[in-house]
Design a protein around this motif. Structure first.
Motif: not given
Lengths: 386, 237
Positions: A1, A3-4, A7-8, A11-12, A295, A298-300, A302-305
């Motif tokens: 996570m 790493r994500i 990258k986020m 990326g910008d 974004q 989306v992570l939230k 999907m279950g990201t705390s």
């Protein structure tokens, strides 16, 4: 996570560089300006630090800083020598005199008169000649920076090099002949005036006649005595002010803080650097987070705390903070290196790294905080909005 | 009516309101609906009828104001937050209308996200992501960024992301509305084939009548209520 998260952030490109630029600017201003301030402050008491041998400075109680000369009668010297615990005490003259150069120009110089016998209070390092050469007739030793700059003469031909003073050249000090017998390396003074060393008796000849000529008494505590006790005893016995070297530096430093606009000017610069850096980095970081809210949603969903999202944002803030801080400090160091042989006052002690580090950390914490607040309050259902 | 253990989702008297006072909007007003395990259920109806709110409640990302919603027997509203997150991470897959792929991650990295959330190591997750992308026909595009993929390809990546952690329930919000007929058809075939292959339950919100044929049952909604449930799209007209 994590790493994500990185990258986020990376990326910008535009925002990533914008945040780093803001932090670099803040870090640069928060180190470069204080470094110049510290350099100036150190110059304000450079005359004290350059004199290594004596550990007690005795002067008129009304003296506010090292260049605030309130002369004493020569007899005070004997009173100080008579105080118990004083190993030795020597006179020192310090005054501003106009020197007439060979080309007829005048330049104000700091003239320092040293005890004729011992030459205590001499320059920290000789570049050419010897301190003992001061015993020669009309002898003066000049600091090398002054000799190369303010006491040098204009070039003989247009566009040529200035003609520096050399050993054997003569000057006029208050209609008295002065012969250059050597050059010393001194720490620059705050006004960067040339420093001329001579003997105490000759300094009194150079200076306009006054009833009192003794600027300072330089003393040394006996080896079996405590410095604090001896300074207290000198003060109590003679009614003069007696300071250790560090105390006198502190007196001078406090005078500058209280009576000049220098700290305020630099403080304003540093504050502006902090505010502008915080505004650029904070706003850009917040804008980056806001644009990525979907974004994060989306992570939230999907279950990201929230705790993980918080750590992801903190990681992003830490990364840009470290890069911005490193670049800012690096640029400041580069600036200092580039200016090392110039007249600019610049000193970059370790505590400025800490100071700037704290400033950048605060900016990053602020930027992360406003972003985290937004992400924590984000409803994951936002992901279904088209 | 199916036995409780056969139900993936069971909603009774679901009420959901937004805002308070005069500004209060009622999105769901007494929804009763069962979705069986292994079923592909479509929710259809006009805009603003509460379809998206209903799948949000089913997916556990929105709490109802009143009523009861059980997903695989679990009352999500009364679960503690971390337990609800863990339930969602393990059991729910999402497919969105706008794909919602992370634009700075490659296709494979996007697909790994649910596994990473579930604590799977990066290498293992990437390996599995490549396998799943192969399954959805994107084995050669694993390193492509979303911006380098067509709409249909992006939706296939989103489907791969929705199934990689083998969830029991997949909720899809208008999965074909941004796609042309042919691509939409392919995406639905993919969803039906891959997602249903392991007895997964799909709830799809759609306006797209062209994909009704893929549904096992269709629940029609209007004004915050399920008005009827049919097994054949022809019964809607």
């Amino acid at each position: 996570m994590y790493r994500i998260a990185l990258k986020m952030l990376m990326g910008d490109r535009g925002k990533y560089l914008g945040i780093i630029m803001g932090l670099t600017f803040a870090s640069l201003i928060m180190t470069q300006q204080p470094a110049i301030f510290v350099g100036l402050i150190m110059r304000s008491y450079s005359f004290i630090t350059d004199l290594g041998l004596p550990d007690i400075w005795v002067m008129d109680p009304e003296v506010q800083w090292v260049d605030d000369i309130k002369p004493l009668q020569d007899t005070e010297l004997y009173r100080v020598r008579g105080v118990a615990g004083v190993a030795w005490a020597m006179p020192l003259y310090k005054g501003l005199l106009k020197a007439r150069l060979p080309n007829g120009m005048f330049q104000t110089c700091i003239v320092v008169g040293l005890d004729d016998a011992t030459l205590v209070g001499g320059p920290p390092r000789m570049v050419e000649g010897r301190l003992a050469d001061l015993r020669r007739a009309d002898a003066v030793i000049i600091d090398i920076d002054g000799a190369r700059e303010k006491l040098s003469q204009p070039p003989a031909v247009p566009g040529g090099k200035r003609v520096e003073l050399k050993v054997g050249d003569t000057l006029e000090l208050n209609d008295h002949r002065a012969v250059v017998v050597g050059f010393s390396k001194n720490t620059r003074t705050i006004l960067s005036q040339p420093v001329l060393y001579t003997t105490y008796s000759r300094a009194k000849q150079f200076a306009p006649r006054e009833r009192k000529m003794l600027s300072f008494i330089l003393a040394k505590a006996a080896s079996d005595e405590s410095l604090a006790a001896v300074t207290r005893r000198i003060g109590a016995t003679t009614g003069l002010a007696a300071y250790s070297r560090e105390e006198f530096m502190g007196v001078t430093f406090r005078y500058f803080l209280k009576n000049t606009g220098i700290p305020i000017n630099f403080g304003v610069s540093v504050m502006l650097g902090f505010i502008v850096g915080a505004a650029i980095a904070g706003q850009t970081f917040y804008s980056f987070t806001r644009e990525n809210l979907r974004q994060f949603g989306v992570l939230k969903a999907m279950g990201t705390s929230n705790w993980m999202l918080l750590r992801m944002i903190l990681l992003q803030a830490t990364l840009v903070g470290m890069i911005g801080y490193g670049l800012g400090v690096g640029l400041t160091s580069l600036f200092g290196w580039a200016m090392r042989n110039t007249i600019l006052a610049f000193k970059f002690p370790w505590y400025l790294l800490l100071f700037s580090g704290i400033g950048v950390t605060l900016i990053c914490a602020f930027a992360a905080l406003i972003s985290i607040r937004r992400v924590i309050r984000l409803e994951p259902a936002v992901v279904f909005k088209s | 009516m199916a036995a409780d253990q056969d139900l993936a989702v069971s909603c009774r008297g679901l009420l959901k309101t937004y805002g308070t006072g005069e500004a209060m909007v009622t999105a769901l007003q007494g929804v009763d609906l069962d979705v069986r395990q292994g079923e592909l259920m479509m929710l259809v109806g006009p805009s603003g009828c509460g379809k998206t709110t209903l799948i949000s409640v089913m997916a556990g990302i929105l709490d109802q104001s009143e009523g009861d919603c059980r997903v695989f027997g679990q009352d999500l509203m009364h679960l503690r937050n971390h337990a609800k997150l863990a339930f969602r991470a393990r059991n729910i897959g999402f497919v969105f209308q706008a794909y919602n792929l992370l634009p700075t991650l490659t296709a494979a990295e996007n697909v790994t996200v649910p596994l990473l959330i579930n604590g799977v190591g990066r290498k293992e997750a990437l390996k599995k992501a490549e396998q799943v992308l192969e399954q959805v026909g994107l084995g050669t595009r694993t390193r492509s960024l979303p911006s380098q993929l067509s709409g249909g390809q992006q939706q296939r990546v989103a489907i791969a992301r929705a199934i990689i952690h083998e969830p029991r329930l997949i909720v899809c919000d208008e999965p074909t509305s941004a796609l042309d007929h042919e691509t939409g058809h392919k995406v639905m075939e993919l969803l039906k084939g891959i997602a249903m292959g392991r007895d997964r339950t799909l709830v799809i919100v759609t306006h797209d009548a062209r994909i009704f044929e893929f549904a096992d049952r269709i629940a029609e909604m209007d004004d915050g209520r399920v008005t009827r449930v049919v097994t054949n799209s022809s019964q809607l007209h």
